[in-house]
Design a protein around this motif. Structure first.
Motif, PDB file in Angstrom:
ATOM      1  N   ALA A  41       5.292 -24.833  14.547  1.00 24.29           N
ATOM      2  CA  ALA A  41       4.305 -23.837  14.138  1.00 24.29           C
ATOM      3  C   ALA A  41       4.998 -22.501  13.912  1.00 24.29           C
ATOM      4  CB  ALA A  41       3.239 -23.700  15.207  1.00 24.29           C
ATOM      5  N   TYR A  42       4.385 -21.660  13.077  1.00 23.01           N
ATOM      6  CA  TYR A  42       4.967 -20.352  12.796  1.00 23.01           C
ATOM      7  C   TYR A  42       3.870 -19.330  12.532  1.00 23.01           C
ATOM      8  CZ  TYR A  42       4.136 -21.813   7.958  1.00 23.01           C
ATOM      9  OH  TYR A  42       3.553 -22.269   6.800  1.00 23.01           O
ATOM     10  N   THR A  43       4.261 -18.083  12.643  1.00 23.24           N
ATOM     11  CA  THR A  43       3.398 -16.954  12.321  1.00 23.24           C
ATOM     12  C   THR A  43       4.071 -16.102  11.259  1.00 23.24           C
ATOM     13  OG1 THR A  43       2.375 -16.838  14.514  1.00 23.24           O
ATOM     14  CG2 THR A  43       2.331 -14.839  13.195  1.00 23.24           C
ATOM     15  N   ALA A  44       3.308 -15.698  10.252  1.00 23.34           N
ATOM     16  CA  ALA A  44       3.797 -14.767   9.236  1.00 23.34           C
ATOM     17  C   ALA A  44       3.102 -13.429   9.462  1.00 23.34           C
ATOM     18  CB  ALA A  44       3.499 -15.288   7.839  1.00 23.34           C
ATOM     19  N   SER A  45       3.877 -12.382   9.608  1.00 23.56           N
ATOM     20  CA  SER A  45       3.324 -11.045   9.805  1.00 23.56           C
ATOM     21  C   SER A  45       4.170 -10.035   9.047  1.00 23.56           C
ATOM     22  CB  SER A  45       3.264 -10.692  11.297  1.00 23.56           C
ATOM     23  OG  SER A  45       4.555 -10.786  11.881  1.00 23.56           O
ATOM     24  N   LEU A  46       3.611  -8.862   8.798  1.00 22.35           N
ATOM     25  CA  LEU A  46       4.327  -7.861   8.002  1.00 22.35           C
ATOM     26  C   LEU A  46       5.665  -7.501   8.645  1.00 22.35           C
ATOM     27  CD1 LEU A  46       1.473  -5.382   7.010  1.00 22.35           C
ATOM     28  CD2 LEU A  46       2.569  -7.097   5.562  1.00 22.35           C
ATOM     29  N   VAL A  47       6.682  -7.380   7.814  1.00 25.25           N
ATOM     30  CA  VAL A  47       7.971  -6.895   8.284  1.00 25.25           C
ATOM     31  C   VAL A  47       7.750  -5.527   8.928  1.00 25.25           C
ATOM     32  CG1 VAL A  47      10.248  -6.093   7.543  1.00 25.25           C
ATOM     33  CG2 VAL A  47       9.268  -8.178   6.553  1.00 25.25           C
ATOM     34  N   GLY A  48       8.391  -5.298  10.061  1.00 28.58           N
ATOM     35  CA  GLY A  48       8.194  -4.048  10.783  1.00 28.58           C
ATOM     36  C   GLY A  48       8.365  -2.815   9.928  1.00 28.58           C
ATOM     37  N   GLY A  49       7.414  -1.898  10.044  1.00 26.99           N
ATOM     38  CA  GLY A  49       7.485  -0.642   9.308  1.00 26.99           C
ATOM     39  C   GLY A  49       6.983  -0.712   7.881  1.00 26.99           C
ATOM     40  N   THR A  50       6.483  -1.890   7.439  1.00 26.65           N
ATOM     41  CA  THR A  50       5.986  -2.026   6.069  1.00 26.65           C
ATOM     42  C   THR A  50       4.461  -2.179   6.072  1.00 26.65           C
ATOM     43  OG1 THR A  50       6.129  -4.450   5.945  1.00 26.65           O
ATOM     44  CG2 THR A  50       8.140  -3.188   5.466  1.00 26.65           C
ATOM     45  N   THR A  51       3.879  -2.132   4.883  1.00 31.63           N
ATOM     46  CA  THR A  51       2.437  -2.269   4.726  1.00 31.63           C
ATOM     47  C   THR A  51       2.117  -3.294   3.639  1.00 31.63           C
ATOM     48  OG1 THR A  51       2.370  -0.457   3.113  1.00 31.63           O
ATOM     49  CG2 THR A  51       1.985   0.111   5.437  1.00 31.63           C
ATOM     50  N   ALA A  52       0.876  -3.742   3.640  1.00 25.91           N
ATOM     51  CA  ALA A  52       0.353  -4.562   2.550  1.00 25.91           C
ATOM     52  C   ALA A  52      -0.506  -3.658   1.672  1.00 25.91           C
ATOM     53  CB  ALA A  52      -0.473  -5.717   3.086  1.00 25.91           C
ATOM     54  N   LYS A  53      -0.256  -3.704   0.362  1.00 24.75           N
ATOM     55  CA  LYS A  53      -1.002  -2.852  -0.564  1.00 24.75           C
ATOM     56  C   LYS A  53      -1.720  -3.694  -1.606  1.00 24.75           C
ATOM     57  CE  LYS A  53       1.794   1.325  -0.131  1.00 24.75           C
ATOM     58  NZ  LYS A  53       2.561   2.376  -0.845  1.00 24.75           N
ATOM     59  N   PHE A  54      -2.937  -3.250  -1.924  1.00 20.40           N
ATOM     60  CA  PHE A  54      -3.787  -3.929  -2.886  1.00 20.40           C
ATOM     61  C   PHE A  54      -4.254  -2.858  -3.866  1.00 20.40           C
ATOM     62  CE2 PHE A  54      -7.938  -6.113  -3.875  1.00 20.40           C
ATOM     63  CZ  PHE A  54      -7.405  -7.283  -4.369  1.00 20.40           C
ATOM     64  N   VAL A  55      -3.794  -2.939  -5.118  1.00 15.85           N
ATOM     65  CA  VAL A  55      -4.085  -1.902  -6.108  1.00 15.85           C
ATOM     66  C   VAL A  55      -5.053  -2.437  -7.149  1.00 15.85           C
ATOM     67  CG1 VAL A  55      -3.114  -0.313  -7.800  1.00 15.85           C
ATOM     68  CG2 VAL A  55      -1.798  -0.912  -5.755  1.00 15.85           C
ATOM     69  N   VAL A  56      -6.212  -1.782  -7.253  1.00 17.52           N
ATOM     70  CA  VAL A  56      -7.230  -2.131  -8.247  1.00 17.52           C
ATOM     71  C   VAL A  56      -7.502  -0.891  -9.081  1.00 17.52           C
ATOM     72  CG1 VAL A  56      -9.545  -3.029  -8.658  1.00 17.52           C
ATOM     73  CG2 VAL A  56      -8.273  -3.766  -6.632  1.00 17.52           C
ATOM     74  N   GLY A  57      -7.117  -0.935 -10.346  1.00 15.54           N
ATOM     75  CA  GLY A  57      -7.274   0.255 -11.176  1.00 15.54           C
ATOM     76  C   GLY A  57      -6.493   1.404 -10.567  1.00 15.54           C
ATOM     77  N   SER A  58      -7.170   2.521 -10.290  1.00 11.24           N
ATOM     78  CA  SER A  58      -6.516   3.687  -9.694  1.00 11.24           C
ATOM     79  C   SER A  58      -6.706   3.744  -8.178  1.00 11.24           C
ATOM     80  CB  SER A  58      -7.067   4.973 -10.323  1.00 11.24           C
ATOM     81  OG  SER A  58      -8.472   5.071 -10.099  1.00 11.24           O
ATOM     82  N   THR A  59      -7.315   2.696  -7.610  1.00 14.28           N
ATOM     83  CA  THR A  59      -7.579   2.659  -6.171  1.00 14.28           C
ATOM     84  C   THR A  59      -6.535   1.809  -5.460  1.00 14.28           C
ATOM     85  OG1 THR A  59      -9.960   2.906  -6.529  1.00 14.28           O
ATOM     86  CG2 THR A  59      -9.255   2.057  -4.387  1.00 14.28           C
ATOM     87  N   THR A  60      -5.945   2.349  -4.397  1.00 12.49           N
ATOM     88  CA  THR A  60      -4.961   1.629  -3.606  1.00 12.49           C
ATOM     89  C   THR A  60      -5.460   1.483  -2.173  1.00 12.49           C
ATOM     90  OG1 THR A  60      -3.115   2.478  -4.926  1.00 12.49           O
ATOM     91  CG2 THR A  60      -2.590   1.599  -2.755  1.00 12.49           C
ATOM     92  N   VAL A  61      -5.498   0.239  -1.700  1.00  9.06           N
ATOM     93  CA  VAL A  61      -5.848  -0.051  -0.307  1.00  9.06           C
ATOM     94  C   VAL A  61      -4.545  -0.349   0.436  1.00  9.06           C
ATOM     95  CG1 VAL A  61      -7.119  -1.583   1.238  1.00  9.06           C
ATOM     96  CG2 VAL A  61      -8.080  -0.998  -1.008  1.00  9.06           C
ATOM     97  N   THR A  62      -4.342   0.291   1.578  1.00 10.65           N
ATOM     98  CA  THR A  62      -3.106   0.119   2.339  1.00 10.65           C
ATOM     99  C   THR A  62      -3.433  -0.334   3.760  1.00 10.65           C
ATOM    100  OG1 THR A  62      -2.037   1.871   1.062  1.00 10.65           O
ATOM    101  CG2 THR A  62      -0.990   1.221   3.122  1.00 10.65           C
ATOM    102  N   CYS A  63      -2.851  -1.466   4.174  1.00 11.13           N
ATOM    103  CA  CYS A  63      -3.084  -2.020   5.508  1.00 11.13           C
ATOM    104  C   CYS A  63      -1.760  -2.140   6.250  1.00 11.13           C
ATOM    105  CB  CYS A  63      -3.727  -3.404   5.419  1.00 11.13           C
ATOM    106  SG  CYS A  63      -5.277  -3.459   4.480  1.00 11.13           S
ATOM    107  N   ASN A  64      -1.745  -1.762   7.533  1.00 11.61           N
ATOM    108  CA  ASN A  64      -0.500  -1.873   8.287  1.00 11.61           C
ATOM    109  C   ASN A  64      -0.429  -3.137   9.140  1.00 11.61           C
ATOM    110  OD1 ASN A  64      -2.122  -1.273  10.495  1.00 11.61           O
ATOM    111  ND2 ASN A  64      -1.286   0.793  10.817  1.00 11.61           N
TER     112      ASN A  64
END
Length: 234
Positions: A41-64
């Motif tokens: 089994a494994y877990t995938a998680s954000l590399v330390g110090g990075t974020t996940a970004k979701f860009v729709v048009g001119s709107t950017t959602v940022t999750c840590n």
């Protein structure tokens, strides 16, 4: 040179363009793949110090915070002779310090909920000596983001069918786990609904993130993607 074999999944995509060719040259054939350790089994998680970004048009959602879990298939299912090894994932989670994610629009936040209502999330890992890759598939309507505040919009990912994104698989080292890297940005089909301030004309979004993949069965080991070539019988 790799032994001659079918191109597996790739043949379904490019085969229509090969016309009447009886066989592709050996250099174009997909290598086999082995993912190990089998059954871990494994877990995938954000590399330390990075974020996940979701860009729709001119709107950017940022999750840590973002991630999911999975399991390497048991042997012999962890080896494919001429293509990727595929397995199911839990739906990805997205949050910011455990809550909604901020956006670049003042007084506006986003809540993202993933699901497997219409099918499994999957990961297909493909070995290549030039650089292995991972392809994550999101089922139909598998991610729904609700933007609230000054704007009130709903963004549905993969509204009309499953959607897949691919990125490099970066092997781990003695001190760092392997990484599935979408940091260059991948395109996802979307549908946006809501008021006049919502980008309802947008049909694609750009997603970027890098996930460290950690073996949770045995912390002393790492998830690996290696050559799965099956030698022909003598």
């Amino acid at each position: 040179m790799q032994p001659l074999r079918r191109k597996g999944v790739i043949a379904a995509v490019v085969g229509l363009g090969l016309g009447a060719m009886s066989a592709a040259p050996a250099w174009a054939l997909a290598p086999g793949t082995t993912v190990g350790p089998a059954g871990h089994a494994y877990t995938a998680s954000l590399v330390g110090g990075t974020t996940a970004k979701f860009v729709v048009g001119s709107t950017t959602v940022t999750c840590n915070q973002s991630g999911n879990t999975g399991q390497v298939p048991e042997a012999p299912g962890n080896t494919a002779a001429d293509g990727p090894v595929s397995s199911a994932l839990t739906p990805a989670t997205f949050s910011n310090n455990g809550g909604n994610c901020p956006t670049n629009v003042l007084f506006t936040t986003a809540k993202t909920v993933s699901n497997n209502t219409n099918g499994d999330w999957t990961i297909a890992l493909q070995y290549d000596p030039a650089g292995s890759t991972g392809t994550m598939t999101i089922p139909t309507a598998g991610v729904v983001t609700t933007i609230s505040g000054l704007a009130s919009c709903t963004v549905t990912v993969a509204p009309d069918g499953p959607a897949s994104v691919s990125g490099p698989w970066v092997d781990g080292t003695g001190t760092t786990p392997p990484v599935l890297d979408f940091s260059a940005g991948v395109s996802l089909p979307i549908r946006v609904t809501g008021g006049l301030t919502c980008p309802t004309g947008a049909t694609t979004a750009t997603f970027s993130a890098s996930y460290a993949v950690t073996d949770t069965t045995d912390a002393a080991q790492q998830i690996t993607v290696t050559d799965g070539t099956v030698a022909p019988p003598e």
